[in-house]
Scaffold this active site. Sequence first.
Site, PDB file in Angstrom:
ATOM      1  N   VAL A 132       0.664  -1.279   0.293  1.00  0.00           N
ATOM      2  CA  VAL A 132       0.446  -0.001   0.145  1.00  0.00           C
ATOM      3  C   VAL A 132       0.731   1.256   0.080  1.00  0.00           C
ATOM      4  O   VAL A 132       1.412   1.439   0.834  1.00  0.00           O
ATOM      5  CB  VAL A 132      -0.736   0.043   1.296  1.00  0.00           C
ATOM      6  CG1 VAL A 132      -1.883   1.452   1.239  1.00  0.00           C
ATOM      7  CG2 VAL A 132      -2.208  -1.059   1.345  1.00  0.00           C
ATOM      8  N   ILE A 136       5.907   5.097   1.262  1.00  0.00           N
ATOM      9  CA  ILE A 136       5.183   5.981   2.506  1.00  0.00           C
ATOM     10  C   ILE A 136       4.546   4.890   3.226  1.00  0.00           C
ATOM     11  O   ILE A 136       3.770   3.326   3.272  1.00  0.00           O
ATOM     12  CB  ILE A 136       3.370   6.393   1.960  1.00  0.00           C
ATOM     13  CG1 ILE A 136       3.825   7.114   1.172  1.00  0.00           C
ATOM     14  CG2 ILE A 136       2.960   6.746   3.376  1.00  0.00           C
ATOM     15  CD1 ILE A 136       2.447   7.792   0.028  1.00  0.00           C
ATOM     16  N   GLY A 187       5.513   5.546 -18.826  1.00  0.00           N
ATOM     17  CA  GLY A 187       6.122   4.612 -18.567  1.00  0.00           C
ATOM     18  C   GLY A 187       5.124   4.814 -16.999  1.00  0.00           C
ATOM     19  O   GLY A 187       5.529   3.631 -16.155  1.00  0.00           O
ATOM     20  N   LYS A 205      -5.901  -1.610  -2.143  1.00  0.00           N
ATOM     21  CA  LYS A 205      -4.915  -0.319  -1.315  1.00  0.00           C
ATOM     22  C   LYS A 205      -6.287  -0.147  -0.005  1.00  0.00           C
ATOM     23  O   LYS A 205      -5.829  -0.114   1.422  1.00  0.00           O
ATOM     24  CB  LYS A 205      -4.246   0.432  -2.123  1.00  0.00           C
ATOM     25  CG  LYS A 205      -3.360  -0.444  -2.903  1.00  0.00           C
ATOM     26  CD  LYS A 205      -2.664   1.146  -3.117  1.00  0.00           C
ATOM     27  CE  LYS A 205      -1.541   0.051  -4.445  1.00  0.00           C
ATOM     28  NZ  LYS A 205      -0.921   1.697  -5.318  1.00  0.00           N
TER      29      LYS A 205
END
Length: 439
Positions: A132, A136, A187, A205
Amino acid sequence: MKPVNIGILGLGTVGKGTVEVLNHNAEEISRRLGRDVNVFMVSTRNVENARRICSEQTLMTTDPFEVVKHPEVDVVVELFGGTEIAKDLVLEAINQGKHVVTANKKLLAEYGNEIFAKAEEKNVMVQFEAAVAGGIPIIKALREGLAANNIRSIVGIINGTSNFILSEMREKGSSFADVLKQAQELGYAEADPTFDIEGHDAGHKITIMSALAFGTPVNFNACYLEGISKLDSRDIKYAEELGYRIKLLGITRKTGKGIELRVHPTLIPEVRLIANVNGVMNAVRVDADMVGETMYYGAGAGSLPTASAVVADIMDISRLITADTGNRVPPLAFQSGEVKEQVILPMDEVVSSYYLRVQVDDEPGVMAQITKLLADEKVSIEALIQKGVIDQSTAEIVILTHSTIEKRVKAVIAGIEQLPCVRGGVTMIRMESLHGRNG
């Protein structure tokens, strides 16, 4: 102390990054752990490429089951993605008594309950920080840093591809199709971008974070998904003129009637911090009863940011490798016996504010007809604005509502679309103020 031996399944972008982080920061990692982390074995389709980044001592195989069954592997790092072979590999690793680190949000959102139960049975850990928001550390924040709180809501920009597209549409006034093509060339988007732009990635998530926040089993099937592919650049322009930004948000919130679990484009006031998260960056806003609002911002993808989270999980396992289940942080933050099914609100029962855009005949009495429909459903108007004349006979109206239950707004929309003066369907986008309690 004896080194911790890891076996890596997959040397793609994140796998290579994991090896690089372990090699580059080996001394720092050892200082923190009091032991080394050894890349003992790797499963990869391209052994020649793998040999260039791994040490000569690292064992190589093209059969991932050799890794999960090797008696000297302590931790299996699953970086294949998807659910078919990854699920079998993770469950076999657990059956073999090995701890698991995975970056696979789809696997956990769809099969996490089975995996966590098996891990508890076998007294092994499953860590998933990288699943997730990339680098972070939101999983650790929810499981540990905010453990003293009742979490009220989580709102996140958790798909970089969609956020890049919306940022470019706002800044350049480009169409969705043009920016998607640009994202693919850079990309940021896959050749088939459905997983990102239709909300599936964000849904996986927010499903995981919701389970962590509220002590429920993971339940991706209950998550409402609405992507950004149908957004019109006019709506992004109008939103900005009105002081809002449109973001694809994952939202989960505890209410008196149940838990909201949803992903959709959302208008949020431009003064909110999360409204100013642009490009491919991610951000998660958590509202909790004791600490209030906290915000987590950073790279939600990429080789080294995601690998940073993978290695942090490996280090956590290394510290607790001799502890039993009762002395470890539970995978879903709550003791397994306290993880309980709760009501997930259907979208018709969700309370939000709404942005409505409609094209109508440019003639007297149209506004009165529309406002009567709103009043009949007890939907209060914050603003009703004529944005301009499309042609000599057609005008465009934007309506902002106050908070109301969604089924009332849908009833209003159905009524508006039946009016003879209305041309085409009504565009509806939900709005979140993100202020105060449960915001």
